[in-house]
Design a protein around this motif. Structure first.
Motif, mmCIF file in Angstrom:
data_model
loop_
_atom_site.group_PDB
_atom_site.id
_atom_site.type_symbol
_atom_site.label_atom_id
_atom_site.label_comp_id
_atom_site.label_asym_id
_atom_site.label_seq_id
_atom_site.Cartn_x
_atom_site.Cartn_y
_atom_site.Cartn_z
ATOM 1 N N ILE A 753 0.844 -1.204 0.000
ATOM 2 C CA ILE A 753 0.000 0.000 0.000
ATOM 3 C C ILE A 753 0.874 1.246 0.000
ATOM 4 O O ILE A 753 0.580 2.227 -0.710
ATOM 5 N N TYR A 754 1.954 1.165 0.779
ATOM 6 C CA TYR A 754 2.875 2.305 0.814
ATOM 7 C C TYR A 754 3.457 2.557 -0.568
ATOM 8 O O TYR A 754 3.475 3.710 -1.058
ATOM 9 N N LYS A 755 3.944 1.437 -1.185
ATOM 10 C CA LYS A 755 4.527 1.597 -2.519
ATOM 11 C C LYS A 755 3.487 2.078 -3.517
ATOM 12 O O LYS A 755 3.780 2.925 -4.376
ATOM 13 N N TRP A 756 2.267 1.503 -3.366
ATOM 14 C CA TRP A 756 1.199 1.945 -4.283
ATOM 15 C C TRP A 756 0.881 3.414 -4.064
ATOM 16 O O TRP A 756 0.668 4.162 -5.022
ATOM 17 N N ARG A 757 0.883 3.786 -2.808
ATOM 18 C CA ARG A 757 0.585 5.186 -2.493
ATOM 19 C C ARG A 757 1.684 6.105 -3.040
ATOM 20 O O ARG A 757 1.397 7.145 -3.639
ATOM 21 N N VAL A 758 2.924 5.644 -2.809
ATOM 22 C CA VAL A 758 4.051 6.438 -3.339
ATOM 23 C C VAL A 758 3.982 6.493 -4.846
ATOM 24 O O VAL A 758 4.173 7.553 -5.464
ATOM 25 N N SER A 759 3.680 5.306 -5.439
ATOM 26 C CA SER A 759 3.570 5.279 -6.901
ATOM 27 C C SER A 759 2.445 6.182 -7.374
ATOM 28 O O SER A 759 2.578 6.888 -8.381
ATOM 29 N N GLY A 760 1.336 6.147 -6.611
ATOM 30 C CA GLY A 760 0.218 7.013 -6.973
ATOM 31 C C GLY A 760 0.590 8.473 -6.897
ATOM 32 O O GLY A 760 0.205 9.280 -7.756
ATOM 33 N N ILE A 761 1.332 8.777 -5.808
ATOM 34 C CA ILE A 761 1.770 10.183 -5.686
ATOM 35 C C ILE A 761 2.709 10.547 -6.819
ATOM 36 O O ILE A 761 2.618 11.642 -7.398
ATOM 37 N N GLN A 762 3.600 9.586 -7.141
ATOM 38 C CA GLN A 762 4.525 9.849 -8.253
ATOM 39 C C GLN A 762 3.762 10.012 -9.555
ATOM 40 O O GLN A 762 4.084 10.903 -10.366
ATOM 41 N N GLN A 763 2.779 9.129 -9.764
ATOM 42 C CA GLN A 763 1.964 9.270 -10.970
ATOM 43 C C GLN A 763 1.225 10.600 -10.969
ATOM 44 O O GLN A 763 1.099 11.256 -12.011
ATOM 45 N N MET A 764 0.719 10.943 -9.764
ATOM 46 C CA MET A 764 0.023 12.234 -9.658
ATOM 47 C C MET A 764 0.965 13.376 -9.965
ATOM 48 O O MET A 764 0.597 14.338 -10.658
ATOM 49 N N ASN A 765 2.204 13.246 -9.438
ATOM 50 C CA ASN A 765 3.194 14.299 -9.715
ATOM 51 C C ASN A 765 3.480 14.385 -11.206
ATOM 52 O O ASN A 765 3.578 15.476 -11.783
ATOM 53 N N LYS A 766 3.639 13.170 -11.819
ATOM 54 C CA LYS A 766 3.890 13.175 -13.267
ATOM 55 C C LYS A 766 2.734 13.817 -14.011
ATOM 56 O O LYS A 766 2.923 14.554 -14.970
ATOM 57 N N LYS A 767 1.522 13.434 -13.522
ATOM 58 C CA LYS A 767 0.342 13.980 -14.183
ATOM 59 C C LYS A 767 0.275 15.490 -14.003
ATOM 60 O O LYS A 767 -0.074 16.233 -14.930
ATOM 61 N N LEU A 768 0.624 15.931 -12.772
ATOM 62 C CA LEU A 768 0.618 17.373 -12.516
ATOM 63 C C LEU A 768 1.653 18.075 -13.394
ATOM 64 O O LEU A 768 1.400 19.165 -13.931
ATOM 65 N N ILE A 769 2.825 17.411 -13.486
ATOM 66 C CA ILE A 769 3.863 17.990 -14.348
ATOM 67 C C ILE A 769 3.367 18.062 -15.780
ATOM 68 O O ILE A 769 3.547 19.071 -16.484
ATOM 69 N N LYS A 770 2.718 16.952 -16.184
ATOM 70 C CA LYS A 770 2.176 16.917 -17.544
ATOM 71 C C LYS A 770 1.122 17.992 -17.721
ATOM 72 O O LYS A 770 1.108 18.716 -18.732
ATOM 73 N N VAL A 771 0.223 18.083 -16.710
ATOM 74 C CA VAL A 771 -0.842 19.080 -16.801
ATOM 75 C C VAL A 771 -0.261 20.483 -16.855
ATOM 76 O O VAL A 771 -0.699 21.342 -17.635
ATOM 77 N N ASN A 772 0.756 20.702 -15.976
ATOM 78 C CA ASN A 772 1.391 22.026 -15.975
ATOM 79 C C ASN A 772 2.029 22.322 -17.319
ATOM 80 O O ASN A 772 1.929 23.447 -17.849
ATOM 81 N N SER A 773 2.706 21.274 -17.844
ATOM 82 C CA SER A 773 3.354 21.444 -19.143
ATOM 83 C C SER A 773 2.303 21.722 -20.213
ATOM 84 O O SER A 773 2.462 22.607 -21.061
ATOM 85 N N GLU A 774 1.215 20.889 -20.166
ATOM 86 C CA GLU A 774 0.159 21.076 -21.150
ATOM 87 C C GLU A 774 -0.508 22.423 -20.978
ATOM 88 O O GLU A 774 -0.931 23.057 -21.953
ATOM 89 N N LEU A 775 -0.643 22.818 -19.690
ATOM 90 C CA LEU A 775 -1.259 24.120 -19.435
ATOM 91 C C LEU A 775 -0.415 25.249 -20.017
ATOM 92 O O LEU A 775 -0.943 26.187 -20.639
ATOM 93 N N ASP A 776 0.915 25.121 -19.813
ATOM 94 C CA ASP A 776 1.804 26.135 -20.387
ATOM 95 C C ASP A 776 1.668 26.157 -21.902
ATOM 96 O O ASP A 776 1.556 27.235 -22.533
ATOM 97 N N GLY A 777 1.708 24.932 -22.504
ATOM 98 C CA GLY A 777 1.579 24.848 -23.957
ATOM 99 C C GLY A 777 0.224 25.343 -24.420
ATOM 100 O O GLY A 777 0.096 25.991 -25.464
ATOM 101 N N PHE A 778 -0.798 24.977 -23.588
ATOM 102 C CA PHE A 778 -2.142 25.384 -23.957
ATOM 103 C C PHE A 778 -2.259 26.911 -23.949
ATOM 104 O O PHE A 778 -2.831 27.511 -24.856
ATOM 105 N N VAL A 779 -1.695 27.505 -22.905
ATOM 106 C CA VAL A 779 -1.784 28.969 -22.800
ATOM 107 C C VAL A 779 -1.069 29.621 -23.993
ATOM 108 O O VAL A 779 -1.591 30.547 -24.633
ATOM 109 N N TYR A 780 0.135 29.062 -24.254
ATOM 110 C CA TYR A 780 0.896 29.633 -25.375
ATOM 111 C C TYR A 780 0.170 29.428 -26.692
ATOM 112 O O TYR A 780 -0.069 30.360 -27.465
#
Length: 991
Positions: A753-780
């Motif tokens: 569960i810990y690893k899954w949670r960490v993985s989930g957080i990592q996935q969430m972070n990746k997704k956030l990074i992706k979203v931020n990146s997409e948001l930047d690209g989207f804005v531009y």
């Protein structure tokens, strides 16, 4: 005289022994025809019948027949022999030879390695050399020595039916036969054969015993005794079929077809009975003595009869009383026995164990006799509810109202030290008779608080103590003065049955409210340590030892002198007591109410009861100190029985545990109490009576020891407990290894569960990074793609103002800019909807969706230049989100039309769909300009344009990928530059 030894002069007559019948009805015997009886070393009573062997513990019987002993040919048994060396039991069977039993191995058939065992056995004996002699039916006498069995060689014995075998103190073997008399064998040779011809009463010899140096033979026609090789006849029970003999203490017990006899070997007196009360004692087959002093008779039609001396002798209807509801017993002054007053108006005299009627001429029947008193001059006074009778010899006088009696309901007579007669009445107070005339009456008019007087006692100073109804105790002194003493704050309704005077300053009062001790008018109530329910106490007697005996409706309560002394020192002390009941020898333990009892001159206590008289000998009522053998017989579970095993291990599926236990005391088995505790489960002992089993359910895994104590008939507890140890094994899920495994699983689960949670957080972070990146690209991109058409539109508006002649061209260009802006906004809306909205389950029509989109895109300039091939195979209903399906088709078809290759002779677009109830496979293929290999990993990113011809926003393939994943599908692209592109899409059926 046959034999001489020390004499017990106070022995109880045979007729006065307490008899108890244990039969098929009362004890569960398999049959009432009992052939033999014996107590084993362990303490059980064993008996044989023609329907099996039985083991008896005083509470229940256990039967062993053909069902329980498989090798038996029949369930008939004749005799029991108890080995003196190893306590093994041998059972003589009717058709299965000799059956051997011990507690470890149970029952098994005795066989010899050499020789054949007779199948039908009458008797067996192990001699002092260890050889076994076996008497058979019609096959003679056998000798079993070592591993071999041989027939004893004698012409007469070889075909005889052997009924009895006995070894004398001089090591001679005596053999009784059926029809061939008595044989004496010495050193394995026949020494003598006694028959009718040389003095034997009968040639049928049923039983043999020995008293001193004298051999006793019980025959079909009485008894013979053999002394110094001389055979003589015993006159007692001559002609009787004697079946059983037992020598015990100073008596020889004799069992016959007609009853039980007893010879006193000291004075040669004899006794004989054929019944005891309602208990028949005929057809006696065997007699044995148990470890507690009880005699057991095996009878041919009434099961077993137990005889025991209890210290209590009873007289009732069977002894000559016409009515056994007894009101009074008094001792005669002439020493010729006792008066017995009955409730039907009869009076009897008990003298020398004989009961005879005492005749009175005045007819007072059927009223009860309340008191009988004899003066030294022989005058007898009789109190009844029809007046007072004075009898002297044959002369009688009935005193009535005309003779000065205030009432006729008279209850008590007393002669004071001066010779005055005092009579207590039920409604007329106290009557004084002097010189045979009524001279004075004491009642409520001259000092008494009540006219109902039940008892009178006199102290050493001549004071009379009167027990009244609702008036306490009145003391009348010699001067005629009355002192009324109250027992409680309110004596109304309290009846004083009897008083016991200690000295002029103190006395005991037995009342309906309890027992009170009064000392100088201070009243203290006696309390018992034992709880008695529904108890009424009637009288107080003190024996010669100072012990107290209280008659009650439930028996007689005995209290030791020491307990009374403790109470007198401390009124809060609750006295210990013992209740004497039918189990202790009383024929009926309900004492007659509201009457007095008697202590005779010889110290015996005479107690009137509703079933005759019980005479208690206090010196013979000693506490039984012998403790019973206590056994935990078995442990029964729902599927098995465990008896003598050790290291008992039960699996976790066992959920019912029943312990069967017993205590072998036969004097009064129904009063035996038990206390048990299951160590490992119970915190305290549980005390019970009346049941001999304990049950537990659903014991947790662990080791347990069942502990058991028991009492004898007098309440003494055994010192050491019987024990039964066992273990309940845990199921795997209850073991240490299971808990260890469970701990490891929990650990790894937490870690996962810990690893899954960490993985989930990592996935969430990746997704956030992706979203931020997409948001930047989207804005531009959004700002660029929105601003570019708007800027073009503004430029064209300015041009149309300066060049009005070309306004139409400028308007066409404005329209294209606006349309490009509209397409971009539509794509943004599709992207936003896919992210925010949940999947909606619809029925999808692929043909309709495909055709609608082709029609929708027909305005494109390239529409008529691309050949369209559509092949849709839809097998049944397919459910998914049709709006999202349309977005996928619209973007892919639109791209294929926009980016066709005009250098090819025949541009085409192929659309193929194959769907069923599980999934839909979509194939969209074109031969357009294609996508370079190095661009293919980027085309699904937001705002990525793979070709310079692209006029779109770069959101199309990104929206397709997001939409397919939202539908839990998959997409695969195959493309080659200038060759074409192929999309493989798989969408699952939406449940």
């Amino acid at each position: 005289m046959i034999y001489s030894q020390s004499s017990d002069k106070n022995y109880v007559p045979l007729k006065r022994l307490m008899a108890t019948e244990w039969s098929a009805k009362s004890a569960g015997l398999v049959a009432n025809n009992v052939t033999s009886v014996m107590q084993s070393h362990s303490g059980y009573i064993w008996l044989t019948t023609y329907n099996g062997i039985q083991k008896f513990d005083g509470y229940k019987t256990v039967t062993f027949g053909q069902n329980e002993i498989p090798f038996l040919r029949s369930s008939g048994f004749r005799n029991i022999y108890h080995s003196p060396t190893d306590h093994t039991l041998y059972f003589s069977s009717q058709s299965s030879g000799l059956v051997k039993y011990n507690e470890l191995d149970g029952f098994y058939q005795l066989n010899a390695e050499n020789g054949d065992m007779p199948s039908s056995v009458e008797d067996v004996l192990i001699d002092r050399r260890g050889d076994m002699w076996i008497g058979s039916v019609n096959e003679g006498l056998f000798l079993f020595s070592g591993d071999s069995i041989v027939k004893f060689q004698n012409e007469i014995l070889e075909a005889s039916n052997i009924l009895a075998i006995y070894e004398s103190k001089s090591n001679e073997l005596f053999v009784g036969t059926e029809g061939n008399g008595l044989f004496v064998i010495e050193n394995h040779k026949v020494k003598t054969n006694y028959t009718i011809e040389n003095g034997l009463n009968s040639n049928i010899v049923n039983v043999i015993s020995q008293v001193g140096d004298t051999i006793i033979a019980g025959t079909q026609s009485g008894m013979n005794f053999l002394f110094n090789d001389t055979l003589r006849t015993i006159s007692f029970m001559e002609g009787e079929s004697v079946n059983a003999l037992l020598h015990s203490n100073q008596f020889l017990w004799v069992g016959s077809d007609n009853g039980l006899g007893r010879i006193n070997l000291v004075n040669n007196t004899t006794e004989f009975i054929s019944s005891s009360g309602y208990i028949d004692m005929t057809r006696i087959n065997d007699i044995t003595l148990d470890s507690e002093g009880s005699y057991w008779l095996a009878t041919g039609k009434n099961g077993m009869v137990q005889l025991k001396e209890t210290g209590i002798i009873n007289y009732n209807l069977f002894d000559g009383l016409e009515n056994d509801n007894i009101n009074i017993v008094t001792e005669r002054k002439n020493g010729e026995g006792f008066f017995i007053g009955c409730d039907d108006g009869n009076i009897f005299i008990l003298d020398s164990n004989q009961i005879k009627p005492y005749e009175i001429n005045n007819t007072i029947k059927p009223t009860g006799i309340r008191d009988v008193y004899e003066q030294k001059n022989g005058t007898v006074w009789i109190a009844s509810y029809k007046g007072l009778i004075r009898k002297r010899g044959t002369e009688e006088k009935l005193y009535g109202l005309s003779d000065g009696l205030p009432s006729l309901d008279l209850r008590r007579i007393l002669e004071d030290e001066k010779g005055n007669i005092w009579v207590a009445s039920r409604s007329g107070g106290l009557i004084k008779i002097q010189n045979e005339e009524v001279v004075k009456v004491y009642n409520r008019n001259n000092g008494l608080k009540a006219d109902f007087i039940l008892s009178i006692e006199e102290d050493k100073e001549g004071n009379l103590y009167l027990g009244t109804h609702s008036g306490g105790v009145a003391i009348l002194n010699s001067a005629g003065q009355i002192n009324n003493i109250s027992l409680t704050n309110n004596d109304q309704g309290i009846i004083v049955f009897n008083t016991h005077v200690c000295n002029p300053d103190s006395f005991w009062a037995v009342t309906t409210a309890g027992i009170f001790y009064l000392n100088r008018e201070i009243s203290q109530e006696l309390k018992f340590a034992r709880s008695y329910t529904s108890l009424s106490i009637f009288d107080w007697l003190e024996d010669n030892n100072g012990d107290v005996w209280l008659t009650t409706n439930r028996g007689v309560i005995s209290v030791k002198k020491e307990e009374i002394e403790l109470f007198l020192k401390n009124p809060n002390h609750k006295v210990k007591s013992r209740l004497i009941t039918e189990a202790d020898g009383m024929y009926d333990d309900e004492c007659t109410g509201a009457v007095r009892s008697l202590k005779s001159k010889d110290g015996n206590l005479f107690v009137p009861t509703l079933g005759g008289i019980s005479i208690i000998s206090p010196d013979k009522m000693n506490t039984n100190t012998k403790l019973p053998n206590v056994y935990i017989e078995n442990l029964k579970t729902q599927d098995s029985t465990y008896e003598n095993q050790t290291n008992i291990e039960l699996n976790s599926k066992v959920n019912r545990f029943k312990f069967n236990y017993t205590a072998l005391s036969f004097l009064a088995p129904n009063v035996t109490r038990f206390k048990y505790k299951l160590e490992g489960f119970d915190s305290e002992f549980t005390e019970v009576s009346g049941i001999r089993s304990a049950e537990y359910t659903n014991l947790p895994p662990g080791e347990y020891t069942f502990l058991l104590y028991a009492t004898n008939n007098h309440g003494l507890w055994t010192q050491n407990p019987a024990k039964f140890h066992f273990e309940v094994k845990p199921a795997f899920h209850e073991t240490f290894w299971f808990y260890l495994l469970l701990a490891l699983i929990i650990f790894f689960l937490i870690y996962a569960i810990y690893k899954w949670r960490v993985s989930g957080i990592q996935q969430m972070n990746k997704k956030l990074i992706k979203v931020n990146s997409e948001l930047d690209g989207f804005v531009y991109s959004a700002s660029h793609d929105l601003r570019s058409p708007l800027a073009s539109l503004l430029g064209l508006i300015n041009l149309s103002r300066t060049d009005p002649e070309n306004s139409f061209d400028y308007l066409n260009k404005m329209e294209k800019s606006v349309k490009r802006l509209d397409d971009f906004i539509s794509e943004i809306i599709d992207f936003s909807s896919n992210e925010r909205k949940e999947v909606v389950c619809d029925e999808v029509d692929f043909k309709h969706i495909t055709q609608s989109i082709i029609d929708e895109l027909s305005f494109l300039d390239t529409d008529d230049k691309v050949k369209k091939e559509v092949d849709i195979i839809q097998k049944g209903v397919f459910n998914s989100d049709k709006r999202r399906i349309a977005v996928i088709f619209r973007n892919l078809i639109s791209n294929a039309l926009k980016y066709y290759d005009d250098s090819k002779d025949q541009p085409y677009l192929k659309i193929k769909v194959d769907s069923n109830a599980e999934k839909a496979i979509i194939l969209i293929e074109d031969n357009g300009i294609g996508i370079a290999q190095n661009e293919q990993e980027e085309v699904f990113k937001m705002f990525y344009r793979a070709t310079e011809r692209s006029t779109g926003s770069g959101l199309g393939l990104y929206i397709i990928l997001e939409t397919v994943e939202k539908l839990k599908g998959s997409i695969k692209m195959e493309s080659e530059k200038f060759v074409g592109t192929k999309f493989h899409i798989e969408i699952p059926f939406y449940q």
